[in-house]
Design a protein around this motif. Sequence first.
Motif, short mmCIF file in Angstrom:
data_model
loop_
_atom_site.label_atom_id
_atom_site.label_comp_id
_atom_site.label_asym_id
_atom_site.label_seq_id
_atom_site.Cartn_x
_atom_site.Cartn_y
_atom_site.Cartn_z
N ALA A 237 71.19 79.16 18.62
CA ALA A 237 72.55 79.23 18.99
C ALA A 237 73.30 77.94 18.67
N GLY A 238 72.31 76.76 18.63
CA GLY A 238 73.01 75.60 17.79
C GLY A 238 73.74 75.88 16.69
N ARG A 239 73.29 76.87 15.88
CA ARG A 239 73.51 77.02 14.39
C ARG A 239 75.18 78.05 14.56
N LEU A 240 75.07 78.88 15.51
CA LEU A 240 76.06 79.97 15.57
C LEU A 240 77.33 79.25 16.28
N LEU A 241 77.21 78.45 17.35
CA LEU A 241 78.19 78.06 18.28
C LEU A 241 79.12 76.78 17.80
N PRO A 242 80.11 76.34 18.06
CA PRO A 242 80.71 75.13 17.86
C PRO A 242 79.72 74.19 18.72
N VAL A 243 80.05 73.03 18.16
CA VAL A 243 79.19 71.85 18.86
C VAL A 243 79.66 71.49 20.28
N SER A 244 80.85 71.61 20.53
CA SER A 244 81.19 71.26 21.87
C SER A 244 80.69 72.51 23.13
N LEU A 245 81.00 73.76 22.31
CA LEU A 245 80.66 74.70 23.26
C LEU A 245 78.96 74.69 23.54
N PHE A 246 78.27 74.56 22.41
CA PHE A 246 76.89 74.61 22.40
C PHE A 246 76.46 73.38 23.55
N GLY A 247 77.24 72.29 23.24
CA GLY A 247 76.86 71.09 24.35
C GLY A 247 77.27 71.46 25.85
N MET A 248 78.04 72.09 26.00
CA MET A 248 78.51 72.44 27.32
C MET A 248 77.49 73.40 28.01
N LEU A 249 77.10 74.38 27.30
CA LEU A 249 76.01 75.40 27.74
C LEU A 249 74.50 74.82 27.98
N SER A 250 74.44 73.74 27.43
CA SER A 250 73.41 72.90 27.55
C SER A 250 73.08 72.36 28.82
N TYR A 251 74.06 72.03 29.66
CA TYR A 251 74.13 71.73 30.95
C TYR A 251 73.51 72.72 32.05
N LEU A 252 73.37 73.86 31.38
CA LEU A 252 72.75 74.84 32.37
C LEU A 252 71.27 74.67 32.53
N GLU A 253 70.57 73.98 31.44
CA GLU A 253 69.10 73.61 31.83
C GLU A 253 68.91 72.86 33.03
N PRO A 254 69.40 71.42 32.96
CA PRO A 254 69.34 70.79 34.36
C PRO A 254 69.62 71.29 35.50
N VAL A 255 70.67 72.05 35.62
CA VAL A 255 71.16 72.95 36.75
C VAL A 255 69.88 73.62 37.28
N LEU A 256 69.28 74.73 36.27
CA LEU A 256 68.13 75.41 36.27
C LEU A 256 67.13 74.87 36.92
N LEU A 257 66.89 73.72 36.40
CA LEU A 257 65.67 72.69 36.92
C LEU A 257 65.69 72.22 38.17
N PHE A 258 66.98 71.81 38.59
CA PHE A 258 67.23 71.58 39.93
C PHE A 258 67.12 72.62 40.90
N PHE A 259 67.64 73.62 40.75
CA PHE A 259 67.63 75.05 41.32
C PHE A 259 65.94 75.26 41.43
N LEU A 260 65.25 75.41 40.55
CA LEU A 260 63.74 75.90 40.52
C LEU A 260 62.99 74.78 41.29
N SER A 261 63.27 73.51 41.48
CA SER A 261 62.71 72.38 41.95
C SER A 261 62.97 72.58 43.66
N ILE A 262 64.06 72.86 44.04
CA ILE A 262 64.38 73.13 45.33
C ILE A 262 63.52 74.35 45.99
N THR A 263 63.73 75.62 45.14
CA THR A 263 63.44 76.95 45.62
C THR A 263 62.14 77.37 45.35
N VAL A 264 61.39 77.06 44.08
CA VAL A 264 60.19 77.36 43.56
C VAL A 264 59.07 76.43 43.64
N LEU A 265 59.36 75.44 43.46
CA LEU A 265 58.67 74.22 43.43
C LEU A 265 58.46 73.40 44.82
N GLY A 266 59.36 73.59 45.77
CA GLY A 266 59.12 72.96 47.07
C GLY A 266 59.47 71.55 47.07
#
Length: 302
Positions: A237-266
């Motif tokens: 994905a890093g090779r195919l996308l513009p750096v700025s777009l790839f950087g913005m999409l990378s913020y999805l990971e901490p959002v998912l980690l936070f959501f999983l922390s609350i819902t799955v990990l207790g």
Amino acid sequence: MRHADIKHNTVVIGVILAVLSNVLFGVLYAYGKWMSPLSGTQVFLWRMVMMWACLALFLAMTGKMAEFRDEIGAIRGVKSWLYLLVPTPILASQLWLFMWAPVNGQSIQVSMGYFLFPLAMVLAGFLVFRERLSRLQSVAVALAAAGVAFEIYRTSGVSFATLWVCGTYPIYYVMRRKQGIRALTGLFFDLSIIAPICLVWIISTDAIDVAANGVLLAKAVGLGAISVLAMATNLQAGRLLPVSLFGMLSYLEPVLLFFLSITVLGAVFSPSMLISYGLIWLAVVCLIAQGVITNRKKYDDK
């Protein structure tokens, strides 16, 4: 097919791969819960061994093993080898923390570290590479600093997990960038050092019992396979996308980690955390806005 259509399809594929990689990283974050009764450290040990094996198989099947050998063989001089070797224990500690934290009550703290990581990289770019900060980036850094300051006030300190993620990961990336080797080469080199140590640890402890448990062994193999797939899709994905777009999409990971922390990990989220986290989330929004502005300027220039 027109050039514009090819470019559009490339971006679409890149976005799909970026989203998939972040979802897979989220799956890995919760994986330790599924490998009970193993501890977070034992899960880490098996992940490193299986990840090395799966990555070696991937490199061999794609014909990239020769590229790895050529790139490593071209490294000359003590300084170059130090730039290659010093980041390895940093990566090992980060990968251990990623598996240890979710099963030891530090999942939210690690997710906070990943929210702060892009901001730490902005600061690293300013301090190391003399990259100028835009107005929005400056606001983002100030908001994040305020968020961390309030968290220190609220808890009389900041979790070591948060500080370790955002404080040492930039060192890893900066050193790798200064050396200029490909991400996949650096990762396989790191694993080639980490995995044998982990294997010795497994053999000398109760973690070896996984080999006698069919279900746990299958889960351990799956852990390695998902790890490599997450990394491979992220790199592509890093090779195919513009750096700025790839950087913005990378913020999805901490959002998912936070959501999983609350819902799955207790993990427990206190209302008083909304101020510190809210300031940090606002900082991330500023970085995303900066990425959108930069991307539009590049598009308009064309």
